[in-house]
Motif scaffolding. Sequence first.
Motif, PDB file in Angstrom:
ATOM      1  N   ILE A   1       0.998  -1.267   0.067  1.00 37.63           N
ATOM      2  CA  ILE A   1      -0.014  -0.078  -0.060  1.00 37.63           C
ATOM      3  C   ILE A   1       1.121   1.157  -0.116  1.00 37.63           C
ATOM      4  CG2 ILE A   1      -1.750   1.237   1.232  1.00 37.63           C
ATOM      5  CD1 ILE A   1      -2.855  -1.553   2.541  1.00 37.63           C
ATOM      6  N   ALA A   2       1.916   1.093   0.773  1.00 34.69           N
ATOM      7  CA  ALA A   2       2.830   2.423   1.003  1.00 34.69           C
ATOM      8  C   ALA A   2       3.516   2.458  -0.654  1.00 34.69           C
ATOM      9  CB  ALA A   2       3.934   2.288   2.099  1.00 34.69           C
ATOM     10  N   CYS A   3       4.001   1.524  -1.143  1.00 31.17           N
ATOM     11  CA  CYS A   3       4.600   1.746  -2.390  1.00 31.17           C
ATOM     12  C   CYS A   3       3.683   2.615  -3.436  1.00 31.17           C
ATOM     13  CB  CYS A   3       4.867   0.420  -3.067  1.00 31.17           C
ATOM     14  SG  CYS A   3       6.299  -0.563  -2.266  1.00 31.17           S
ATOM     15  N   GLN A   4       2.340   2.140  -3.471  1.00 30.38           N
ATOM     16  CA  GLN A   4       1.591   2.777  -4.250  1.00 30.38           C
ATOM     17  C   GLN A   4       1.254   4.166  -3.993  1.00 30.38           C
ATOM     18  OE1 GLN A   4      -1.747  -0.020  -5.665  1.00 30.38           O
ATOM     19  NE2 GLN A   4      -0.869  -1.170  -3.679  1.00 30.38           N
ATOM     20  N   TRP A   5       0.942   4.598  -2.643  1.00 35.83           N
ATOM     21  CA  TRP A   5       0.807   5.727  -2.247  1.00 35.83           C
ATOM     22  C   TRP A   5       2.005   6.622  -2.426  1.00 35.83           C
ATOM     23  CZ3 TRP A   5      -3.681   5.940   2.179  1.00 35.83           C
ATOM     24  CH2 TRP A   5      -4.070   7.035   2.186  1.00 35.83           C
ATOM     25  N   ALA A   6       3.099   6.384  -2.189  1.00 41.36           N
ATOM     26  CA  ALA A   6       4.250   7.196  -2.181  1.00 41.36           C
ATOM     27  C   ALA A   6       4.355   7.536  -3.602  1.00 41.36           C
ATOM     28  CB  ALA A   6       5.560   6.254  -1.769  1.00 41.36           C
ATOM     29  N   LYS A   7       4.125   6.515  -4.750  1.00 44.31           N
ATOM     30  CA  LYS A   7       4.065   6.706  -5.866  1.00 44.31           C
ATOM     31  C   LYS A   7       3.154   7.894  -6.222  1.00 44.31           C
ATOM     32  CE  LYS A   7       4.846   5.385 -10.512  1.00 44.31           C
ATOM     33  NZ  LYS A   7       4.654   4.313 -11.555  1.00 44.31           N
ATOM     34  N   ALA A   8       1.947   7.757  -5.766  1.00 43.49           N
ATOM     35  CA  ALA A   8       0.843   8.587  -6.055  1.00 43.49           C
ATOM     36  C   ALA A   8       1.193  10.135  -5.503  1.00 43.49           C
ATOM     37  CB  ALA A   8      -0.399   8.323  -5.459  1.00 43.49           C
TER      38      ALA A   8
ATOM     39  N   LEU B   1       7.727  -7.816  -7.046  1.00 45.44           N
ATOM     40  CA  LEU B   1       6.117  -7.193  -6.708  1.00 45.44           C
ATOM     41  C   LEU B   1       6.237  -5.859  -6.272  1.00 45.44           C
ATOM     42  CD1 LEU B   1       3.363  -8.712  -6.540  1.00 45.44           C
ATOM     43  CD2 LEU B   1       3.809  -9.275  -4.243  1.00 45.44           C
ATOM     44  N   ALA B   2       7.097  -5.379  -5.411  1.00 45.03           N
ATOM     45  CA  ALA B   2       7.042  -4.210  -4.751  1.00 45.03           C
ATOM     46  C   ALA B   2       7.407  -3.033  -6.035  1.00 45.03           C
ATOM     47  CB  ALA B   2       8.332  -4.022  -3.929  1.00 45.03           C
ATOM     48  N   ARG B   3       8.141  -3.234  -6.945  1.00 45.13           N
ATOM     49  CA  ARG B   3       8.332  -2.472  -8.155  1.00 45.13           C
ATOM     50  C   ARG B   3       7.027  -2.532  -8.923  1.00 45.13           C
ATOM     51  NH1 ARG B   3      13.210  -5.347  -8.575  1.00 45.13           N
ATOM     52  NH2 ARG B   3      12.462  -6.480 -10.567  1.00 45.13           N
ATOM     53  N   GLU B   4       6.147  -3.522  -9.058  1.00 44.89           N
ATOM     54  CA  GLU B   4       4.943  -3.510 -10.018  1.00 44.89           C
ATOM     55  C   GLU B   4       4.300  -2.559  -9.276  1.00 44.89           C
ATOM     56  OE1 GLU B   4       3.359  -7.396 -10.339  1.00 44.89           O
ATOM     57  OE2 GLU B   4       5.057  -8.193 -10.905  1.00 44.89           O
ATOM     58  N   HIS B   5       4.218  -2.353  -7.955  1.00 41.32           N
ATOM     59  CA  HIS B   5       3.189  -1.596  -7.053  1.00 41.32           C
ATOM     60  C   HIS B   5       3.685  -0.344  -6.858  1.00 41.32           C
ATOM     61  CE1 HIS B   5       1.603  -5.658  -6.512  1.00 41.32           C
ATOM     62  NE2 HIS B   5       0.387  -4.856  -6.281  1.00 41.32           N
ATOM     63  N   GLY B   6       5.014   0.224  -7.646  1.00 42.09           N
ATOM     64  CA  GLY B   6       5.556   1.625  -7.438  1.00 42.09           C
ATOM     65  C   GLY B   6       6.676   1.884  -6.835  1.00 42.09           C
ATOM     66  N   ALA B   7       7.270   0.905  -6.262  1.00 44.80           N
ATOM     67  CA  ALA B   7       8.599   1.160  -5.708  1.00 44.80           C
ATOM     68  C   ALA B   7       9.592   1.346  -7.100  1.00 44.80           C
ATOM     69  CB  ALA B   7       9.023  -0.078  -4.920  1.00 44.80           C
ATOM     70  N   GLU B   8      10.320   2.710  -6.916  1.00 44.92           N
ATOM     71  CA  GLU B   8      11.288   2.963  -8.027  1.00 44.92           C
ATOM     72  C   GLU B   8      12.345   2.028  -8.139  1.00 44.92           C
ATOM     73  OE1 GLU B   8      11.787   7.083  -8.421  1.00 44.92           O
ATOM     74  OE2 GLU B   8      13.581   6.871  -9.677  1.00 44.92           O
ATOM     75  N   PHE B   9      12.991   1.589  -6.998  1.00 46.01           N
ATOM     76  CA  PHE B   9      13.921   0.743  -6.773  1.00 46.01           C
ATOM     77  C   PHE B   9      13.776  -0.143  -5.540  1.00 46.01           C
ATOM     78  CE2 PHE B   9      15.686   4.966  -7.976  1.00 46.01           C
ATOM     79  CZ  PHE B   9      16.555   4.544  -9.099  1.00 46.01           C
TER      80      PHE B   9
ATOM     81  N   ALA C   1     -10.794   7.294  -0.362  1.00 47.37           N
ATOM     82  CA  ALA C   1     -10.716   8.236  -1.467  1.00 47.37           C
ATOM     83  C   ALA C   1      -9.650   7.642  -2.551  1.00 47.37           C
ATOM     84  CB  ALA C   1     -10.497   9.653  -1.324  1.00 47.37           C
ATOM     85  N   VAL C   2      -8.338   7.342  -1.924  1.00 47.81           N
ATOM     86  CA  VAL C   2      -7.264   6.900  -2.606  1.00 47.81           C
ATOM     87  C   VAL C   2      -7.712   5.238  -3.369  1.00 47.81           C
ATOM     88  CG1 VAL C   2      -5.834   5.870  -0.777  1.00 47.81           C
ATOM     89  CG2 VAL C   2      -4.770   7.269  -2.639  1.00 47.81           C
ATOM     90  N   VAL C   3      -8.277   4.762  -2.369  1.00 45.66           N
ATOM     91  CA  VAL C   3      -8.578   3.417  -3.099  1.00 45.66           C
ATOM     92  C   VAL C   3      -9.633   3.527  -4.257  1.00 45.66           C
ATOM     93  CG1 VAL C   3      -9.810   1.107  -2.502  1.00 45.66           C
ATOM     94  CG2 VAL C   3      -7.860   2.217  -0.943  1.00 45.66           C
ATOM     95  N   ALA C   4     -10.869   4.361  -3.900  1.00 46.38           N
ATOM     96  CA  ALA C   4     -11.691   4.451  -4.891  1.00 46.38           C
ATOM     97  C   ALA C   4     -11.263   4.825  -6.293  1.00 46.38           C
ATOM     98  CB  ALA C   4     -12.952   5.463  -4.351  1.00 46.38           C
ATOM     99  N   SER C   5     -10.064   5.945  -5.898  1.00 49.69           N
ATOM    100  CA  SER C   5      -9.702   6.580  -7.201  1.00 49.69           C
ATOM    101  C   SER C   5      -8.727   5.386  -8.221  1.00 49.69           C
ATOM    102  CB  SER C   5      -8.594   7.686  -6.955  1.00 49.69           C
ATOM    103  OG  SER C   5      -7.352   7.265  -6.459  1.00 49.69           O
ATOM    104  N   GLY C   6      -8.405   4.413  -7.551  1.00 50.20           N
ATOM    105  CA  GLY C   6      -7.512   3.403  -8.254  1.00 50.20           C
ATOM    106  C   GLY C   6      -6.134   3.613  -8.026  1.00 50.20           C
ATOM    107  N   ALA C   7      -5.600   4.730  -7.425  1.00 53.15           N
ATOM    108  CA  ALA C   7      -4.275   5.004  -7.076  1.00 53.15           C
ATOM    109  C   ALA C   7      -3.787   3.970  -6.302  1.00 53.15           C
ATOM    110  CB  ALA C   7      -4.160   6.355  -6.516  1.00 53.15           C
ATOM    111  N   VAL C   8      -4.462   3.391  -5.121  1.00 56.42           N
ATOM    112  CA  VAL C   8      -3.963   2.364  -4.511  1.00 56.42           C
ATOM    113  C   VAL C   8      -4.865   1.229  -4.583  1.00 56.42           C
ATOM    114  CG1 VAL C   8      -3.577   1.618  -1.896  1.00 56.42           C
ATOM    115  CG2 VAL C   8      -2.801   4.088  -2.763  1.00 56.42           C
ATOM    116  N   LYS C   9      -4.245   0.129  -4.974  1.00 56.32           N
ATOM    117  CA  LYS C   9      -5.253  -1.161  -5.007  1.00 56.32           C
ATOM    118  C   LYS C   9      -4.966  -2.036  -3.852  1.00 56.32           C
ATOM    119  CE  LYS C   9      -5.817  -1.189 -10.055  1.00 56.32           C
ATOM    120  NZ  LYS C   9      -5.028   0.029 -10.128  1.00 56.32           N
ATOM    121  N   ILE C  10      -5.637  -2.610  -3.342  1.00 55.69           N
ATOM    122  CA  ILE C  10      -5.501  -3.515  -1.879  1.00 55.69           C
ATOM    123  C   ILE C  10      -5.387  -5.002  -2.547  1.00 55.69           C
ATOM    124  CG2 ILE C  10      -6.370  -4.332   0.489  1.00 55.69           C
ATOM    125  CD1 ILE C  10      -5.781  -1.008   0.018  1.00 55.69           C
ATOM    126  N   ARG C  11      -4.392  -5.319  -2.488  1.00 53.26           N
ATOM    127  CA  ARG C  11      -3.939  -6.642  -2.871  1.00 53.26           C
ATOM    128  C   ARG C  11      -4.151  -7.712  -1.663  1.00 53.26           C
ATOM    129  NH1 ARG C  11      -0.181  -8.646  -7.344  1.00 53.26           N
ATOM    130  NH2 ARG C  11       0.205 -10.576  -6.377  1.00 53.26           N
TER     131      ARG C  11
END
Length: 330
Positions: free
Chosen positions: A161-168, A185-193, A290-300
């Motif tokens: 969740i943090a990876c995606q939110w940080a990217k947003a 998996l972390a990179r797929e969810h927004g971790a840059e490195f 709001a961040v989940v509804a927007s699709g910016a953070v997906k709960i896996r």
Amino acid sequence: MTQTSRAVRIHANGGPEQLVIDNLSVGEPGPGEVRIRHHAIGLNFIDVYQRSGLYPNTMPLSLGMEGAGVIEAVGEGVTHLKVGDRAAYAANPPGSYCDLRVMPAMNVCQLPDAIDFETGAAMMLKGLTAMYLLKRCPPVEGLHPGDFVLFHAAAGGVGLIACQWAKALGLRLIGTAGSDDKCALAREHGAEFTINYRSEDFAARVKEITGGKGVKVVYDSVGKDTFDKSLDCLRSFGLMVSFGNASGPVAPFAPGILGPKGSLYVTRQTLFTHITSRERTQAMADELFAVVASGAVKIRIDQRFALTDVRAAHRSLEARQTTGCTILLP
Ligand SMILES: NC(=O)c1ccc[n+]([C@@H]2O[C@H](COP(=O)([O-])OP(=O)(O)OC[C@H]3O[C@@H](n4cnc5c(N)ncnc54)[C@H](OP(=O)(O)O)[C@@H]3O)[C@@H](O)[C@H]2O)c1
């Protein structure tokens, strides 16, 4: 009317074998309380600390701090919920590993129609945690788009969740994880490195990635195994946010070490200081919804266990076999 609920409890601290299912009577809610029937229950690492005794509690202890379901009864003075509402929560006291319970209403929020029960149960404790970490405990120089941060256990429940939110938020998140697959998996969810901290020296890699400077914030829930080296990942005036002990508690240390490392700041955070009122809880939950509804953070949700298989669920979490969120189904 009194009903019966299965509830996972411990009667003594110890390993997963201490988890037993007891049948408990559940009555009517008192003032400020609701009765909720769970459709799904969230599993969290704090449940392991409470079971093992790292976080002491009186016995017998009903476990679980996160869940989602339907409100069955509302006590006097509760105005934000009514019978039939879909709801979800992260809350004290523990006791969510059950079919139904009576509990304080303060941290229980209406669940938006767009969010299903399983997602609601998986995301409240972990999502509110990712939210306050990234948005409510800033470093002294503030956190801005383009800033580097280091997040340990980046492929876990809070981590993805943090990876995606940080990217947003435009942050450049470096995530650590215990295998190459988890790193991917972390990179797929927004971790840059990402850094596999079982095979690589994470402090050396962080220095390399940041051109020798270090990161503004380290978010460390691993504890004993990572704390010391994490301090070496920070730039001057950087902030060390300790928020967990998956590998064991952090050993006591002398504050004097923080000066030569760059006048660092250290804080130990817990979600439960951030949600001490209905207003604060709802404001944070609204941001999460709001961040989940927007699709910016997906709960896996990568693991689902029957409530009766709770011992296996704990074993998987402790053995580092899980990724993303884990739920129990009553
Ligand atoms: N303070 C707060 O407000 C707060 C709130 C929520 C969660 N937390 C903390 O945040 C962390 C994440 O919680 P979560 O429920 O989402 O769990 P999680 O991240 O899904 O699981 C914990 C992860 O920690 C890593 N880990 C590293 N060393 C470990 C060890 N020796 N034993 C077990 N795991 C180890 C593992 O990932 P790798 O294999 O990738 O290393 C493991 O998958 C936990 O430490 C939890 O206590 C704190």
